[in-house]
Design a protein around this motif. Structure first.
Motif, PDB file in Angstrom:
ATOM      1  N   ILE A 142       0.807  -1.227   0.000  1.00 18.17           N
ATOM      2  CA  ILE A 142       0.000   0.000   0.000  1.00 18.17           C
ATOM      3  C   ILE A 142       0.847   1.288   0.000  1.00 18.17           C
ATOM      4  O   ILE A 142       0.292   2.377  -0.143  1.00 18.17           O
ATOM      5  N   THR A 143       2.168   1.160   0.117  1.00 16.56           N
ATOM      6  CA  THR A 143       2.991   2.378   0.022  1.00 16.56           C
ATOM      7  C   THR A 143       3.301   2.729  -1.432  1.00 16.56           C
ATOM      8  O   THR A 143       3.863   3.783  -1.711  1.00 16.56           O
ATOM      9  N   GLY A 144       2.940   1.825  -2.357  1.00 19.48           N
ATOM     10  CA  GLY A 144       3.228   2.077  -3.779  1.00 19.48           C
ATOM     11  C   GLY A 144       2.067   2.768  -4.477  1.00 19.48           C
ATOM     12  O   GLY A 144       0.982   2.944  -3.911  1.00 19.48           O
ATOM     13  N   PRO A 186       6.226  -5.891  -6.331  1.00 20.43           N
ATOM     14  CA  PRO A 186       7.068  -6.109  -7.516  1.00 20.43           C
ATOM     15  C   PRO A 186       7.055  -7.579  -7.947  1.00 20.43           C
ATOM     16  O   PRO A 186       6.766  -8.462  -7.130  1.00 20.43           O
ATOM     17  N   HIS A 187       7.369  -7.814  -9.237  1.00 20.81           N
ATOM     18  CA  HIS A 187       7.492  -9.206  -9.670  1.00 20.81           C
ATOM     19  C   HIS A 187       8.635  -9.846  -8.872  1.00 20.81           C
ATOM     20  O   HIS A 187       9.517  -9.143  -8.374  1.00 20.81           O
ATOM     21  N   THR A 188       8.585 -11.126  -8.745  1.00 18.73           N
ATOM     22  CA  THR A 188       9.442 -11.987  -7.899  1.00 18.73           C
ATOM     23  C   THR A 188       8.979 -11.987  -6.435  1.00 18.73           C
ATOM     24  O   THR A 188       9.184 -12.971  -5.740  1.00 18.73           O
ATOM     25  N   VAL A 189       8.359 -10.888  -5.974  1.00 17.95           N
ATOM     26  CA  VAL A 189       7.876 -10.849  -4.584  1.00 17.95           C
ATOM     27  C   VAL A 189       6.493 -11.505  -4.494  1.00 17.95           C
ATOM     28  O   VAL A 189       6.207 -12.262  -3.567  1.00 17.95           O
ATOM     29  N   SER A 190       5.645 -11.248  -5.505  1.00 19.13           N
ATOM     30  CA  SER A 190       4.288 -11.818  -5.473  1.00 19.13           C
ATOM     31  C   SER A 190       4.333 -13.330  -5.335  1.00 19.13           C
ATOM     32  O   SER A 190       3.560 -13.928  -4.582  1.00 19.13           O
ATOM     33  N   GLY A 244      -0.180  -5.995 -17.678  1.00 14.72           N
ATOM     34  CA  GLY A 244       0.701  -4.833 -17.591  1.00 14.72           C
ATOM     35  C   GLY A 244       0.031  -3.622 -18.222  1.00 14.72           C
ATOM     36  O   GLY A 244      -0.949  -3.744 -18.966  1.00 14.72           O
ATOM     37  N   CYS A 245       0.589  -2.450 -17.937  1.00 15.13           N
ATOM     38  CA  CYS A 245      -0.038  -1.219 -18.420  1.00 15.13           C
ATOM     39  C   CYS A 245       0.139  -1.050 -19.931  1.00 15.13           C
ATOM     40  O   CYS A 245      -0.845  -0.844 -20.659  1.00 15.13           O
ATOM     41  N   TYR A 246       1.361  -1.173 -20.430  1.00 16.75           N
ATOM     42  CA  TYR A 246       1.549  -1.066 -21.883  1.00 16.75           C
ATOM     43  C   TYR A 246       0.744  -2.142 -22.616  1.00 16.75           C
ATOM     44  O   TYR A 246       0.037  -1.843 -23.587  1.00 16.75           O
ATOM     45  N   ALA A 304       6.512   3.633 -13.728  1.00 20.48           N
ATOM     46  CA  ALA A 304       7.714   2.937 -13.247  1.00 20.48           C
ATOM     47  C   ALA A 304       7.662   2.677 -11.746  1.00 20.48           C
ATOM     48  O   ALA A 304       8.619   2.137 -11.177  1.00 20.48           O
ATOM     49  N   GLY A 305       6.558   3.038 -11.080  1.00 18.24           N
ATOM     50  CA  GLY A 305       6.475   2.857  -9.631  1.00 18.24           C
ATOM     51  C   GLY A 305       7.293   3.914  -8.904  1.00 18.24           C
ATOM     52  O   GLY A 305       7.900   4.790  -9.529  1.00 18.24           O
ATOM     53  N   LYS A 306       7.297   3.804  -7.544  1.00 16.32           N
ATOM     54  CA  LYS A 306       7.997   4.807  -6.721  1.00 16.32           C
ATOM     55  C   LYS A 306       9.458   4.434  -6.573  1.00 16.32           C
ATOM     56  O   LYS A 306       9.900   3.993  -5.522  1.00 16.32           O
ATOM     57  N   LYS A 307      10.205   4.564  -7.651  1.00 16.08           N
ATOM     58  CA  LYS A 307      11.624   4.168  -7.592  1.00 16.08           C
ATOM     59  C   LYS A 307      12.493   5.373  -7.266  1.00 16.08           C
ATOM     60  O   LYS A 307      12.292   6.442  -7.816  1.00 16.08           O
ATOM     61  N   GLY A 357      -4.770   0.500 -16.576  1.00 15.08           N
ATOM     62  CA  GLY A 357      -3.482  -0.199 -16.725  1.00 15.08           C
ATOM     63  C   GLY A 357      -3.044  -0.950 -15.487  1.00 15.08           C
ATOM     64  O   GLY A 357      -2.002  -1.623 -15.509  1.00 15.08           O
ATOM     65  N   ALA A 358      -3.802  -0.869 -14.385  1.00 12.97           N
ATOM     66  CA  ALA A 358      -3.380  -1.564 -13.155  1.00 12.97           C
ATOM     67  C   ALA A 358      -4.562  -1.720 -12.196  1.00 12.97           C
ATOM     68  O   ALA A 358      -5.371  -2.642 -12.327  1.00 12.97           O
ATOM     69  N   SER A 359      -4.703  -0.795 -11.231  1.00 16.27           N
ATOM     70  CA  SER A 359      -5.637  -1.001 -10.114  1.00 16.27           C
ATOM     71  C   SER A 359      -7.113  -0.975 -10.530  1.00 16.27           C
ATOM     72  O   SER A 359      -7.919  -1.747  -9.992  1.00 16.27           O
TER      73      SER A 359
HETATM   74  N1  LIG Z   1       2.771   1.679 -11.878  1.00 12.01           N
HETATM   75  C1  LIG Z   1       2.047   1.200 -12.881  1.00 12.01           C
HETATM   76  O1  LIG Z   1       1.563   1.947 -13.729  1.00 12.01           O
HETATM   77  C2  LIG Z   1       1.807  -0.283 -12.984  1.00 12.01           C
HETATM   78  C3  LIG Z   1       0.944  -0.742 -13.975  1.00 12.01           C
HETATM   79  C4  LIG Z   1       0.693  -2.111 -14.092  1.00 12.01           C
HETATM   80  C5  LIG Z   1       1.313  -2.993 -13.235  1.00 12.01           C
HETATM   81  N2  LIG Z   1       2.169  -2.530 -12.294  1.00 12.01           N
HETATM   82  C6  LIG Z   1       2.798  -3.516 -11.407  1.00 12.01           C
HETATM   83  O2  LIG Z   1       2.190  -3.419 -10.120  1.00 12.01           O
HETATM   84  C7  LIG Z   1       3.148  -3.716  -9.100  1.00 12.01           C
HETATM   85  C8  LIG Z   1       3.231  -2.518  -8.157  1.00 12.01           C
HETATM   86  O3  LIG Z   1       3.587  -1.388  -8.921  1.00 12.01           O
HETATM   87  P1  LIG Z   1       3.696   0.076  -8.297  1.00 12.01           P
HETATM   88  O4  LIG Z   1       3.802   0.995  -9.447  1.00 12.01           O
HETATM   89  O5  LIG Z   1       2.652   0.287  -7.276  1.00 12.01           O
HETATM   90  O6  LIG Z   1       5.122  -0.026  -7.597  1.00 12.01           O
HETATM   91  P2  LIG Z   1       5.715   0.871  -6.418  1.00 12.01           P
HETATM   92  O7  LIG Z   1       5.089   2.214  -6.418  1.00 12.01           O
HETATM   93  O8  LIG Z   1       7.191   0.788  -6.572  1.00 12.01           O
HETATM   94  O9  LIG Z   1       5.269   0.070  -5.100  1.00 12.01           O
HETATM   95  C9  LIG Z   1       5.740  -1.215  -4.871  1.00 12.01           C
HETATM   96  C10 LIG Z   1       5.241  -1.705  -3.527  1.00 12.01           C
HETATM   97  O10 LIG Z   1       5.880  -2.957  -3.236  1.00 12.01           O
HETATM   98  C11 LIG Z   1       6.698  -2.817  -2.050  1.00 12.01           C
HETATM   99  N3  LIG Z   1       7.970  -3.528  -2.234  1.00 12.01           N
HETATM  100  C12 LIG Z   1       9.006  -3.175  -3.017  1.00 12.01           C
HETATM  101  N4  LIG Z   1       9.981  -4.104  -2.944  1.00 12.01           N
HETATM  102  C13 LIG Z   1       9.561  -5.044  -2.069  1.00 12.01           C
HETATM  103  C14 LIG Z   1      10.122  -6.236  -1.560  1.00 12.01           C
HETATM  104  N5  LIG Z   1      11.327  -6.668  -1.942  1.00 12.01           N
HETATM  105  N6  LIG Z   1       9.407  -6.961  -0.678  1.00 12.01           N
HETATM  106  C15 LIG Z   1       8.188  -6.541  -0.277  1.00 12.01           C
HETATM  107  N7  LIG Z   1       7.588  -5.410  -0.724  1.00 12.01           N
HETATM  108  C16 LIG Z   1       8.275  -4.668  -1.605  1.00 12.01           C
HETATM  109  C17 LIG Z   1       6.939  -1.335  -1.909  1.00 12.01           C
HETATM  110  O11 LIG Z   1       7.224  -1.082  -0.548  1.00 12.01           O
HETATM  111  P3  LIG Z   1       8.277   0.045  -0.083  1.00 12.01           P
HETATM  112  O12 LIG Z   1       7.468   1.306  -0.017  1.00 12.01           O
HETATM  113  O13 LIG Z   1       8.730  -0.446   1.232  1.00 12.01           O
HETATM  114  O14 LIG Z   1       9.353   0.082  -1.123  1.00 12.01           O
HETATM  115  C18 LIG Z   1       5.602  -0.775  -2.383  1.00 12.01           C
HETATM  116  O15 LIG Z   1       4.624  -0.897  -1.386  1.00 12.01           O
HETATM  117  C19 LIG Z   1       4.468  -3.974  -9.830  1.00 12.01           C
HETATM  118  O16 LIG Z   1       4.647  -5.353 -10.001  1.00 12.01           O
HETATM  119  C20 LIG Z   1       4.277  -3.288 -11.170  1.00 12.01           C
HETATM  120  O17 LIG Z   1       5.047  -3.852 -12.213  1.00 12.01           O
HETATM  121  C21 LIG Z   1       2.416  -1.197 -12.131  1.00 12.01           C
END
Ligand SMILES: NC(=O)c1ccc[n+]([C@@H]2O[C@H](COP(=O)([O-])OP(=O)(O)OC[C@H]3O[C@@H](n4cnc5c(N)ncnc54)[C@H](OP(=O)(O)O)[C@@H]3O)[C@@H](O)[C@H]2O)c1
Length: 366
Positions: free
Chosen positions: A38-40, A106-110, A177-179, A212-215, A344-346
């Motif tokens: 939920i922080t993402g 992230p992938h690999t974590v799910s 995925g979004c794309y 790209a998420g919160k990188k 594209g996601a939620s």
């Molecule tokens: N963003 C998009 O537009 C989009 C679209 C389609 C699909 N997706 C997919 O949806 C998923 C989430 O995307 P997002 O954009 O929300 O990413 P995000 O903003 O980077 O958030 C990722 C979340 O996962 C947590 N996390 C990261 N590394 C972890 C680890 N090693 N173990 C446990 N938790 C971890 C993060 O926690 P911290 O806050 O502690 O880092 C954060 O809560 C990804 O797989 C992404 O590819 C994203």
């Protein structure tokens, strides 16, 4: 609750209308959902959609934390709206407290969580790439061993416009995925034509930075992104196998695409501009009719009149995919736009949950 939940899905699968009616009451009982990550960005969007959903109750929230903390201290904007503790990521806790778990990880974590949750009889909606494509493709493109082959083969790809019937019975839902969402929806109505004519679409996509998420990476700094436009992973992006796999699935024959993504200096939104060069597209009115017919009953796809292209702002903050087509100088051009965090996601994840639970598909979505 869990037993009723299972009975209901069994009844749906067996077309037992009397059992279905007997369970009508149950449908008005709220389903307990948990959200991990939920922080993402996508985790937060899930909360926004599910918070206003009349048929579900957000029962648990999970983040990468050591011990429980109040959710409002992580996300002050939800203060006085959601009075919940946020828990450390823990599969057993999810299994004990939720009917459906959304994994916005992230992938690999799910894939660390899915096997346990499915064994506990829970339904899982995974937003990551872990369960979208076959194992060999996954390992090649994501450069990581897949440790859950068993469930990978059972996962249902959650693009309602091409897979609605299978989504209804899904236990493990792999959210696209979004794309790929913007591109597959942009091409699905003519996928058979593309494969018959052996055309290889050329796709130019542009995404806002939330894609790209919160990188915390230098290339995503405001100063690097603002007033800039950058092409990356040209024709070697990891979404290519997903796009090809599900377009081919829809066409019933192999389709190859060429795809280059770009980073756009906006917060959210994707525009995919797709080029197809073939004489069979010169009958453009027929092509437009194919799009209109394919999407006429779809609640979240809007086809523009011939020659009119949609823009990102038409769909930002919504669950819509808007599509426009045009034929010019020997080329069919398709423009498909979505909000990467919603359709594209939620938003798409919630649309899939609605289908899985037999709710109105539009519930909780704008
Ligand atoms: N963003 C998009 O537009 C989009 C679209 C389609 C699909 N997706 C997919 O949806 C998923 C989430 O995307 P997002 O954009 O929300 O990413 P995000 O903003 O980077 O958030 C990722 C979340 O996962 C947590 N996390 C990261 N590394 C972890 C680890 N090693 N173990 C446990 N938790 C971890 C993060 O926690 P911290 O806050 O502690 O880092 C954060 O809560 C990804 O797989 C992404 O590819 C994203």
């Amino acid at each position: 609750m869990c037993l009723l939940f299972r009975l209901y899905f069994l009844a749906r699968r067996m077309h037992l209308s009397w059992v279905k009616s007997a369970l009508v009451l149950w449908r008005n009982i709220m389903i307990k959902v948990g959200i991990a990550g939920i922080t993402g960005y996508t985790g937060e969007e899930l909360i926004r959609c599910l918070y206003q959903h009349p048929k579900v109750k957000i029962s648990s929230l999970y983040a990468r934390i050591e011990k429980p903390i109040h959710f409002s201290s992580i996300a002050p904007r939800f203060n006085k709206k959601i009075d919940l503790m946020c828990e450390p990521l823990n599969a057993e806790h999810m299994g004990d407290n939720c009917d459906i778990v959304f994994l916005a990880l992230p992938h690999t974590v799910s894939m660390e969580f899915v096997p346990f949750l499915l064994k506990k009889g829970k339904r899982v909606i995974d937003l990551s790439a872990d369960y979208r494509i076959p194992k060999d493709s996954y390992e090649l493109w994501y450069k990581h061993e897949h440790t859950d082959s068993e469930n990978l083969t059972q996962a249902v790809y959650g693009l309602p416009e091409i897979n609605r019937e299978k989504i209804k019975g899904a236990k493990l839902l792999s959210n696209p995925g979004c794309y790929p969402t913007s591109i597959i929806l942009g091409l699905a109505p003519i996928s058979k034509l593309i494969s018959q004519c052996l055309i290889e679409p050329i796709i130019d996509s542009k995404s806002g930075t939330s894609g790209a998420g919160k990188k915390a990476e230098a290339s995503f700094l405001f100063t690097e992104v603002d007033e800039n436009l950058r092409c990356y992973k040209a024709n070697e992006h990891q979404h290519i196998p997903e796009i090809e796999h599900f377009l081919s699935y829809e066409a019933g024959a192999n389709i190859k695409v060429h795809f280059s993504p770009h980073l756009l200096p906006v917060r959210r939104g994707i525009m995919s501009t797709i080029y197809l060069n073939h004489e069979s597209f010169s009958s453009i009115e027929n092509i437009q009719k194919m799009y209109n017919d394919f999407y006429k009953n779809e609640p979240f796809v809007r086809v523009r009149p011939l020659g009119k292209f949609p823009e990102i702002l038409d769909v930002a903050e919504t669950n819509y995919c808007d599509i426009g087509i045009k034929f010019a100088r020997g080329m069919l051009i398709i423009v498909s736009v979505i909000d990467n965090l919603l359709k594209g996601a939620s938003g798409q994840a919630v649309q899939n949950m609605n289908i899985m639970c037999g709710f109105d598909e539009k519930e909780g979505l704008f």
